[in-house]
Design an enzyme around this catalytic site. Structure first.
Site, short mmCIF file in Angstrom:
data_model
loop_
_atom_site.label_atom_id
_atom_site.label_comp_id
_atom_site.label_asym_id
_atom_site.label_seq_id
_atom_site.Cartn_x
_atom_site.Cartn_y
_atom_site.Cartn_z
N ASP A 186 0.83 -1.22 0.00
CA ASP A 186 0.00 0.00 0.00
C ASP A 186 0.86 1.26 0.00
O ASP A 186 0.44 2.32 -0.48
CB ASP A 186 -0.93 0.02 1.22
CG ASP A 186 -2.03 -1.03 1.12
OD1 ASP A 186 -2.30 -1.50 -0.01
OD2 ASP A 186 -2.61 -1.38 2.17
N GLU A 187 2.07 1.14 0.53
CA GLU A 187 2.98 2.28 0.59
C GLU A 187 4.01 2.22 -0.53
O GLU A 187 5.11 2.76 -0.43
CB GLU A 187 3.66 2.31 1.96
CG GLU A 187 2.67 2.55 3.10
CD GLU A 187 3.30 2.46 4.48
OE1 GLU A 187 4.50 2.11 4.56
OE2 GLU A 187 2.61 2.73 5.48
#
Length: 440
Positions: free
Chosen positions: A378-379
């Site tokens: 997600d990052e």
């Protein structure tokens, strides 16, 4: 409407896209998907997961019962047993009359033998193969990766040698216990045209072969030792050829930058390991060396040191993964929350667990690793998701297979390696051990 059909229509589960053709025995698959009850007329490709089309055999009355039975491909797993009445196609709708009233009857051959009580006088096959002179560009459509130049050059050398010795191409390597597999079957005109294109992605894909690995050679017989091309991206050329023995472990060991060097390496080791093939190996070594020199290919072993600078991590299979990584922002990859040694211990505990409670306890320990990898993705640390997926895949444990698939699907999508995503989806749906992996 039959009770079975009514029950099927009312079943709330998702319909399996393979219908009657589905061969899955996995309990999780059957919990999620519903399958239609078997019809009275059973087509050949319904009865066997690999056969591409129906093979029709014309049987004439009055012939001896000892004539040869129809031949079918022999490198197949046995299909589930069916009654003889199920194996014979009545096909009364299209003919309008009963086959029993006709002098000629059409019989669908299932598995490796025909169920005709009367003998066949003529066999007519209505499935076809890709011709050996078909444009090789079709290979990319079938296997989703492009084969490199050395692959085709090596095959040309084998072809010339076969013509010189008046032997079939595959026999050139027989004497050293080596077999051409995978994409080579296309070049030899052995690859059938399949109704289900996904089947090509499972053709000679061994249990621990990740999407990055495309097998092209194997040791003959029951050995699971095989050699294949390894690439980091499906749109790029292979980085090296590597070896693996799926009967032992998931380790992928680089051998050479091209297939000439890989075969040369194999023959050198074969002269030491097997006294029975020592002379044949030595003879072929000289030829392979000559072919490599002729086409300007090196036969040196691959140096893993030069790959160390490119890979984000070695991964469980040892060949490493390469992903986009920005050194300044340190975006693209971060290590997993647990060391490989600790993760392997968890996998061993899960494998050795006897009860479901014991398994659930270990799975609870593994879950934070998966969750952390998901957060990393997600990052924008896509490499972490890929590393986690490869680790779960290399465990070989069915309890972790769905997690492996989810991790790899997301990682390959974000890395724009869609071909690898498709390969892993098909592979895990049909994943199996052993050497009966050919669709021929």
């Amino acid at each position: 409407m039959s009770d079975e059909r009514e029950k099927y229509n009312q079943d709330p589960r998702v319909i399996c896209k393979y219908g009657e053709m589905c061969y899955q025995k996995n309990e999780e698959h059957h919990k999620k998907y519903k399958h239609p009850p078997p019809s009275k007329t059973v087509k050949k490709h319904n009865m066997h997961r690999f056969l591409p089309f129906n093979k029709v055999q014309k049987t004439l009355k009055g012939k001896s019962a000892d004539s040869p039975k129809a031949e079918t491909p022999n490198n197949l797993d046995k299909a589930p047993e069916t009654s003889k009445s199920d194996e014979v196609s009545q096909d009364e709708k299209s003919s309008g009359t009963s086959n029993a009233a006709s002098d000629t009857q059409d019989t669908v051959v299932s598995g490796a033998e025909s169920n005709n009580d009367e003998d066949s006088s003529e066999e007519e096959c209505n499935f076809s193969y890709y011709h050996k002179h078909t444009d090789p560009i079709i290979l990319k459509e079938l296997f989703l990766v492009e084969m490199p130049d050395d692959f085709f050059k090596f095959f040309e050398c084998l072809k010339k040698e076969a013509k010189k010795e008046s032997k079939p191409i595959e026999n050139i390597l027989d004497s050293v216990n080596l077999q051409l597999i995978g994409p080579f079957d296309f070049l030899m005109g052995k690859l059938p045209k399949m109704l289900c294109k996904d089947m090509y992605l499972t053709h000679w894909r061994f249990y621990y072969d990740p999407p990055e690995f495309q097998s092209v050679l194997k040791k003959k017989g029951t050995s699971q030792f095989h050699i294949g091309y390894f690439r980091d991206d499906p749109k790029e050329k292979p980085v090296f050829l590597a070896k693996n023995d799926s009967a032992k472990d998931c380790i992928i060991t680089p051998i050479s930058e091209n297939i000439f060097g890989a075969v040369y390496w194999y023959l050198q080791h074969e002269t030491i390991k097997s006294p029975f093939t020592k002379m044949a190996s030595q003879k072929l070594i000289n030829k392979v060396k000559s072919w490599a020199e002729q086409h300007k290919y090196t036969i040196e072993e691959y140096d893993m040191k030069k790959r160390q600078k490119q890979i984000a991590c070695r991964t469980f299979h040892g060949a490493g993964i390469v992903v986009p990584y920005n050194k300044e922002t340190q975006v693209g990859y971060r290590p997993l929350v647990e060391k490989d040694v600790k993760i392997k211990e968890m996998f061993k505990k899960l494998k050795d667990a006897k009860t479901q409670d014991e398994k659930d306890k270990v799975l609870a320990e593994i879950q934070p690793i998966i969750t952390y990898a998901s957060i990393a993705v997600d990052e924008c640390d896509f490499g972490t998701g890929l590393e986690a997926g490869i680790a779960l895949f290399c465990s070989g444990l069915k309890e972790l297979q769905s997690n492996a698939l989810k991790c790899l699907e997301v990682a390959y999508s974000l890395l724009k390696r869609d071909a690898f995503k498709k390969i892993i989806q098909v592979h895990l749906e049909r994943r199996r051990k052993g050497v009966k992996l050919s669709i021929l």
